[in-house]
Write a protein that holds these residues in place. Sequence first.
Motif, PDB file in Angstrom:
ATOM      1  N   ARG A   7      41.622  39.642  30.100  1.00 13.63           N
ATOM      2  CA  ARG A   7      42.832  39.563  30.883  1.00 13.63           C
ATOM      3  C   ARG A   7      43.176  40.963  31.356  1.00 13.63           C
ATOM      4  O   ARG A   7      42.969  41.936  30.616  1.00 13.63           O
ATOM      5  CB  ARG A   7      43.943  39.042  29.961  1.00 13.63           C
ATOM      6  CG  ARG A   7      45.152  38.467  30.596  1.00 13.63           C
ATOM      7  CD  ARG A   7      45.882  37.617  29.550  1.00 13.63           C
ATOM      8  NE  ARG A   7      45.913  38.269  28.249  1.00 13.63           N
ATOM      9  CZ  ARG A   7      46.903  39.048  27.822  1.00 13.63           C
ATOM     10  NH1 ARG A   7      47.935  39.256  28.571  1.00 13.63           N
ATOM     11  NH2 ARG A   7      46.841  39.600  26.624  1.00 13.63           N
ATOM     12  N   TYR A  23      32.175  34.496  43.529  1.00 14.61           N
ATOM     13  CA  TYR A  23      32.932  33.364  42.984  1.00 14.61           C
ATOM     14  C   TYR A  23      33.327  32.406  44.093  1.00 14.61           C
ATOM     15  O   TYR A  23      33.533  32.807  45.233  1.00 14.61           O
ATOM     16  CB  TYR A  23      34.167  33.863  42.239  1.00 14.61           C
ATOM     17  CG  TYR A  23      33.854  34.331  40.846  1.00 14.61           C
ATOM     18  CD1 TYR A  23      34.157  33.544  39.736  1.00 14.61           C
ATOM     19  CD2 TYR A  23      33.236  35.557  40.633  1.00 14.61           C
ATOM     20  CE1 TYR A  23      33.850  33.964  38.461  1.00 14.61           C
ATOM     21  CE2 TYR A  23      32.923  35.984  39.360  1.00 14.61           C
ATOM     22  CZ  TYR A  23      33.233  35.185  38.287  1.00 14.61           C
ATOM     23  OH  TYR A  23      32.932  35.599  37.021  1.00 14.61           O
ATOM     24  N   ARG A  34      31.913  29.934  34.450  1.00 16.15           N
ATOM     25  CA  ARG A  34      33.098  30.710  34.056  1.00 16.15           C
ATOM     26  C   ARG A  34      34.150  30.583  35.136  1.00 16.15           C
ATOM     27  O   ARG A  34      33.841  30.365  36.310  1.00 16.15           O
ATOM     28  CB  ARG A  34      32.767  32.173  33.758  1.00 16.15           C
ATOM     29  CG  ARG A  34      32.119  32.948  34.876  1.00 16.15           C
ATOM     30  CD  ARG A  34      30.619  32.909  34.729  1.00 16.15           C
ATOM     31  NE  ARG A  34      29.972  34.048  35.350  1.00 16.15           N
ATOM     32  CZ  ARG A  34      28.727  34.046  35.758  1.00 16.15           C
ATOM     33  NH1 ARG A  34      28.000  32.964  35.658  1.00 16.15           N
ATOM     34  NH2 ARG A  34      28.190  35.117  36.293  1.00 16.15           N
ATOM     35  N   ILE A  58      37.930  32.163  36.694  1.00 17.88           N
ATOM     36  CA  ILE A  58      38.883  33.273  36.730  1.00 17.88           C
ATOM     37  C   ILE A  58      40.171  32.781  37.374  1.00 17.88           C
ATOM     38  O   ILE A  58      40.139  32.086  38.398  1.00 17.88           O
ATOM     39  CB  ILE A  58      38.294  34.473  37.508  1.00 17.88           C
ATOM     40  CG1 ILE A  58      37.141  35.042  36.674  1.00 17.88           C
ATOM     41  CG2 ILE A  58      39.361  35.490  37.842  1.00 17.88           C
ATOM     42  CD1 ILE A  58      36.845  36.476  36.837  1.00 17.88           C
ATOM     43  N   VAL A 107      44.917  38.833  36.174  1.00 21.02           N
ATOM     44  CA  VAL A 107      43.556  38.298  36.262  1.00 21.02           C
ATOM     45  C   VAL A 107      43.128  37.895  34.861  1.00 21.02           C
ATOM     46  O   VAL A 107      43.153  38.715  33.944  1.00 21.02           O
ATOM     47  CB  VAL A 107      42.588  39.365  36.816  1.00 21.02           C
ATOM     48  CG1 VAL A 107      41.177  38.788  36.922  1.00 21.02           C
ATOM     49  CG2 VAL A 107      43.055  39.873  38.160  1.00 21.02           C
ATOM     50  N   GLY A 153      40.153  35.464  32.578  1.00 23.83           N
ATOM     51  CA  GLY A 153      38.892  34.736  32.711  1.00 23.83           C
ATOM     52  C   GLY A 153      38.486  34.025  31.439  1.00 23.83           C
ATOM     53  O   GLY A 153      38.818  34.458  30.329  1.00 23.83           O
ATOM     54  N   PHE A 199      33.152  40.971  33.074  1.00 22.65           N
ATOM     55  CA  PHE A 199      34.584  41.149  33.276  1.00 22.65           C
ATOM     56  C   PHE A 199      34.970  42.633  33.220  1.00 22.65           C
ATOM     57  O   PHE A 199      35.817  43.093  33.984  1.00 22.65           O
ATOM     58  CB  PHE A 199      35.353  40.353  32.215  1.00 22.65           C
ATOM     59  CG  PHE A 199      36.780  40.098  32.578  1.00 22.65           C
ATOM     60  CD1 PHE A 199      37.105  39.059  33.448  1.00 22.65           C
ATOM     61  CD2 PHE A 199      37.803  40.894  32.084  1.00 22.65           C
ATOM     62  CE1 PHE A 199      38.421  38.820  33.800  1.00 22.65           C
ATOM     63  CE2 PHE A 199      39.124  40.655  32.434  1.00 22.65           C
ATOM     64  CZ  PHE A 199      39.432  39.615  33.284  1.00 22.65           C
TER      65      PHE A 199
END
Lengths: 438, 272
Positions: free
Chosen positions: A129, A147, A399, A401, A413, A415, A428
């Motif tokens: 985070r 992404y 994954r 986000i 942010v 994840g 990350f």
Amino acid sequence: MSATKSNGGREGQPPPSPTFLDQVYEFLSSVTLAIALLAFIAVTSIFGTLIKQQATPAEYLSFYSDSTYAIIRFLGLDDVFHSRWFVAAISLFVLNMIFCSLPRFIKLLRSRALIKVPNQKTLDAMGLRCLVPGKRIEDVAGVFKRYRNAQTNEGSRVLERGSLGRYAVYMVHLSIILILVGGLIGSLFGYRGPLTLAKGEIKDSVTARGNKGEIRPLGFALKLTDFKVSFYPSGEPKDYVSNVDVMENGKSVLQKSIRVNDPLNYKGVNIYQSSYGSNPLFVFDIGGERVELGQGGVYKKEKLHLMAVRYEKSVHNFGPGVLVAYVQENGQPQTSWFLKDVPRLRERSILGTTVRLDDIKEEFYTGLEVSRDPGVWVVWFGFALILFGLCVNFFFYHRRIYLVEVPNKGVLVAGTALKNKEGFKEEFEKLKGRLGCS
Amino acid sequence: MFVSNEILAVVTFLYLFLFFGHLVYFAAKSERVLTFVWVALYITFGLHTAGLIARWVESYRLSVGHAPLSNFYESLIFYGWCISLTVISMKKRLRFPLLTMFACLIALGFMGYASFSSSVDKKIQPLIPALQSNWLHIHVFTCFIAYAAFAVSFLAALFSIFNWKRIMPPEETLEELNYRSVMVGFPMLSAGILTGAVWAHYAWGSYWSWDPKETWSLITWIFYALFLHARFARGWKGRRIALLSVIGFASVIFTYFGVNFILSGLHSYGAA
């Protein structure tokens, strides 16, 4: 779901209650059953390799006592992989895999429509985070080039990567079922059998191996035009080649050299080079006439009747010889040995005719294996899919986000990844560097 | 005596040397020793590769030309090579001297057995017809990479069972290493079995005949499938998962050695 047992009108035969179905479903869809079945299949397979399979009773009795053999027979351990309980275990395993995978797969498909940004508490609990100060979502989103945008809301966004990885397990499970189905098709509609051909011989059917044991027409005829074996200097076989003619309606339609690793495929039937053998061929000179006789071959001319009965590689250390049977003047049968390497025993007068053994040749015949397997393409497809699934499972992992705008502060942010957490952590950290956040 | 045999004998001694190099590192705890050990490992691997290539070239000079993957001696040498390759390619995650030390010890075991046992025939033999196929390379390669990955998984499991303090990497790292190697080994073993099946279809006329080698490779595959399901679907950890890994490797060893020596079948090329 509570069962309503009082509802059962007929005595002694209660209708199947939903609880029972639930129990069956739960049993069939449990991972514990999967693990138990796999362990069972593995352990029984071990027996199938330690105990000789599909041997004759005499072979077993030379190894085991009568009672042990009785147990082996009773449990079907002399043919584990075709026994009813082994097939049953595999069938149950297939059911179990379907019941395990299908609901999870459907749930996964449905969940794609239900992506939600978690609440603040869950976001705060995420290990990965960071807060990008003084920015808006649009400014931040550009960093996550690889992404996919899964959802855009007012003030929040969900990004995803490696979604394919979540389907890999289902591909693998489906392909295992395909492979087993392919095997089933092959065993139901296919056959296998040995086919031996001597030079010049023609055959158009094969006796299927195993409990089928029936004669199968090939749908065409096969003629061996030539057979060659070559050896390395060390004596090991180097190459065996059967030159064959495929014949239809008495006419040759295809010529092919069948080698090991290079089978003939014609009309769905595969023909493989599998072995070879040789028969002795005795070359006689009978009263000036050259005669070639195989083992069991008979020569008849006027009163002279003789038969090459038996071949011996070494007759009392005098080298190779053949036992010849003939009929004497008085009608009595008589046998005598002809030895190739002993001049005195090579020639003999029978009923006034001089019979001489000139040579013993080897006549090779080819051992082909015929198989028809209509399920093989299903199996190949299963193989391709399982490898694809395993690769996807290896290289892709899912994954997510979450980008959430925090008023007056910036963008949060966060994840998550269910698999490969270590790898995602590294990724990350790199993203954090590029985002310039803490 | 061929050049390749001599190179490979030297390589065997180098693995012994590497093993002692690691011991020196543990005694002295000097990073320079470790750097030196890694350089020595690269050199050993290079020579090992050269030995395999030399044998390949020599087989052509004997006009039986084939890749050195066809008999028991060659498979032992190749197994050693695959273990080195695995250790080197996993260096980033596998920088644990204890692991490389034991990997070298296993490689040493295979190389030593191949080089010095009188029961292992070191001659370059011509290929019998069944082995004359391009499937040979991909089949043997995938199988032995899988075997090597499972050896690494076994080592990781062994360490977490014995739990040697101080010289051992942390428990989580071992666990990750364990399942990561299985994640490499499992697809490789699958590919090995499948290429073998396709090859068997073209050579013997049947993709599966429950031959002992086939059956044991399937048993091994099932054990590792169990491992993955226990790990991911059931969340098994620690000693239990380590134990599964040890059983899996026992099955690998039986697939490789046991089937050759104890059981016989179609697939008996490795026994000579």
